[in-house]
Design an enzyme around this catalytic site. Structure first.
Site, PDB file in Angstrom:
ATOM      1  CB  CYS A  39      35.947  35.954  40.286  1.00  0.00           C
ATOM      2  SG  CYS A  39      37.360  35.389  39.394  1.00  0.00           S
ATOM      3  CB  CYS A  86      40.097  32.642  42.832  1.00  0.00           C
ATOM      4  SG  CYS A  86      39.495  32.857  41.172  1.00  0.00           S
ATOM      5  CD  GLU A 133      31.915  33.327  34.621  1.00  0.00           C
ATOM      6  OE1 GLU A 133      32.554  33.640  35.624  1.00  0.00           O
ATOM      7  OE2 GLU A 133      31.076  32.412  34.592  1.00  0.00           O
ATOM      8  CB  CYS A 170      42.962  31.765  36.098  1.00  0.00           C
ATOM      9  SG  CYS A 170      44.250  32.940  36.583  1.00  0.00           S
ATOM     10  CB  CYS A 198      32.805  42.390  34.445  1.00  0.00           C
ATOM     11  SG  CYS A 198      34.095  41.318  35.094  1.00  0.00           S
ATOM     12  CB  CYS A 209      44.177  33.206  43.779  1.00  0.00           C
ATOM     13  SG  CYS A 209      45.218  34.264  42.763  1.00  0.00           S
TER      14      CYS A 209
HETATM   15 FE1  SF4 Z   1      43.264  33.967  38.424  1.00  0.00          FE
HETATM   16 FE2  SF4 Z   1      41.325  33.922  40.229  1.00  0.00          FE
HETATM   17 FE3  SF4 Z   1      43.812  34.618  40.952  1.00  0.00          FE
HETATM   18 FE4  SF4 Z   1      42.295  36.260  39.403  1.00  0.00          FE
HETATM   19  S1  SF4 Z   1      41.894  35.662  41.520  1.00  0.00           S
HETATM   20  S2  SF4 Z   1      44.482  35.715  39.117  1.00  0.00           S
HETATM   21  S3  SF4 Z   1      41.160  34.752  38.169  1.00  0.00           S
HETATM   22  S4  SF4 Z   1      43.170  32.599  40.185  1.00  0.00           S
END
Ligand code: SF4
Length: 346
Positions: free
Chosen positions: A331, A117, A90, A110, A103, A114
């Site tokens: 995100c 997220c 996206e 990923c 963006c 985190c």
């Molecule tokens: Fe990955 Fe989300 Fe951490 Fe960004 S915030 S590095 S997209 S896990």
């Protein structure tokens, strides 16, 4: 077959030379694709016919297939694209009165994990190719009828420095004068802090740097960002102090405000102390909750108070507007929504 859009100038020159052409032919094709938006070798009329045939036999020009397009009440637009292997990525178009920003994503998912997220929760599937990175900008540019795109923010799905080689190739295309000619100064890259790659990137591109910090002690940051065990806060701060970022520029520190976790007044003071001595600004991001999230959104009062404390300590503090909240523009949320139930769309 080679995707012509995967080729940065170095690879591209090698490629055309391997076909017996002179290096300038690569830049001619680049201009057709990125400037004149012609994506068929046949139509590149200033290239001799025999060469066009040769190019067509050895390369193709990819484009992205739209999967869904949503416009928010605040006019930001979210594009999700279906990749050739069924994954979805996206990008978001964010207009404002004077400038428009795109963006883009750099990975499917990923691997940084985190805990706040949504993209992090879905795990990692694969890196995007240079073509897939560049094509997000091209698609939106075409969709907006060639409207000027002022800024690019590399803050979509994925950790860009974890896909370093393809990121760098795409930046060479995005910034090249025969490519998209977007100045590195109009590009902001956000990273969770893969420290060895930062100086390497800045050596070639003087892009703006945003570091996703989100806590001011290792103890707290370890809880939400596994990457901190490898690259802890003290090393981030040391690197930022040593970076040659230029007199007029500042490093942005992003701080996602998680209700009850890192949004207290004491957290704001600690953050201010931590960043002292770095030419920096702070971007507070209000956590945008999603089903199953382990954190809650911060109270309006704590957001204001956090900002006031940092401002009183001399920092420029912005609060990122939750643009596109109604279309899941935070995100990774739209693609995550699809991928949660079905790893690939086939
Ligand atoms: Fe990955 Fe989300 Fe951490 Fe960004 S915030 S590095 S997209 S896990």
């Amino acid at each position: 077959m080679i995707d012509f859009k995967d080729l940065d100038p170095e690879d591209g020159v090698q490629f055309v030379e391997s076909l017996g052409m002179e290096p300038f032919r690569f830049y001619q094709v680049m201009k057709w694709i990125y400037k004149k938006r012609v994506e068929d070798f046949e139509m590149m009329t200033d290239i001799p016919r025999g060469m066009r045939v040769l190019l067509k036999e050895n390369a193709y020009i990819s484009s992205l297939k739209i999967h869904s397009h949503l416009t928010s009440k605040d006019e930001s637009e979210k594009f999700s694209f279906l990749l050739h292997d069924g994954f979805i990525i996206e990008s978001v178009f964010i207009p404002s009165e004077r400038r428009s920003t795109v963006c883009i994503s750099t990975q499917v998912g990923c691997r940084m994990g985190c805990s706040f997220c949504y993209t992090g929760k879905m795990g990692f599937s694969r890196n995007l190719t240079p073509a897939e990175i560049v094509n997000q900008i091209l698609y939106i540019k075409d969709h907006k009828k060639n409207r000027l795109i002022h800024n690019i923010v590399i803050m979509g799905m994925g950790e860009p420095l974890d896909n370093f080689e393809n990121l760098v190739k795409s930046l060479r295309i995005i910034t090249h004068q025969s490519g998209l000619s977007i100045s590195p100064r109009r590009i902001t890259l956000s990273t969770c802090g893969i420290l060895p790659k930062i100086p390497e990137l800045l050596k070639e591109f003087s892009v703006n740097l945003a570091i996703s910090l989100n806590a001011s002690t290792n103890e707290k940051r370890n809880e939400i960002m596994p990457v901190n065990r490898k690259y802890p806060i003290d090393e981030i701060i040391k690197l930022c102090k040593d970076l040659p970022i230029g007199r007029r520029r500042r490093i942005t520190f992003e701080y996602v405000l998680l209700g009850g976790f890192n949004d207290r007044e004491s957290n704001a003071r600690m953050l201010g102390k931590l960043l002292s001595g770095i030419r920096s600004k702070v971007n507070l991001i209000v956590f945008n909750s999603y089903p199953g999230a382990s954190f809650r959104e911060p109270e309006e009062n704590s957001i204001r108070r956090f900002q006031e404390i940092l401002s009183s300590m001399g920092y420029t503090v912005t609060i990122r507007e939750s643009r596109g909240r109604d279309i899941y523009a935070a995100c990774g949320q739209l693609a995550s929504f699809h991928l949660k139930n079905k790893q690939k769309i086939s």
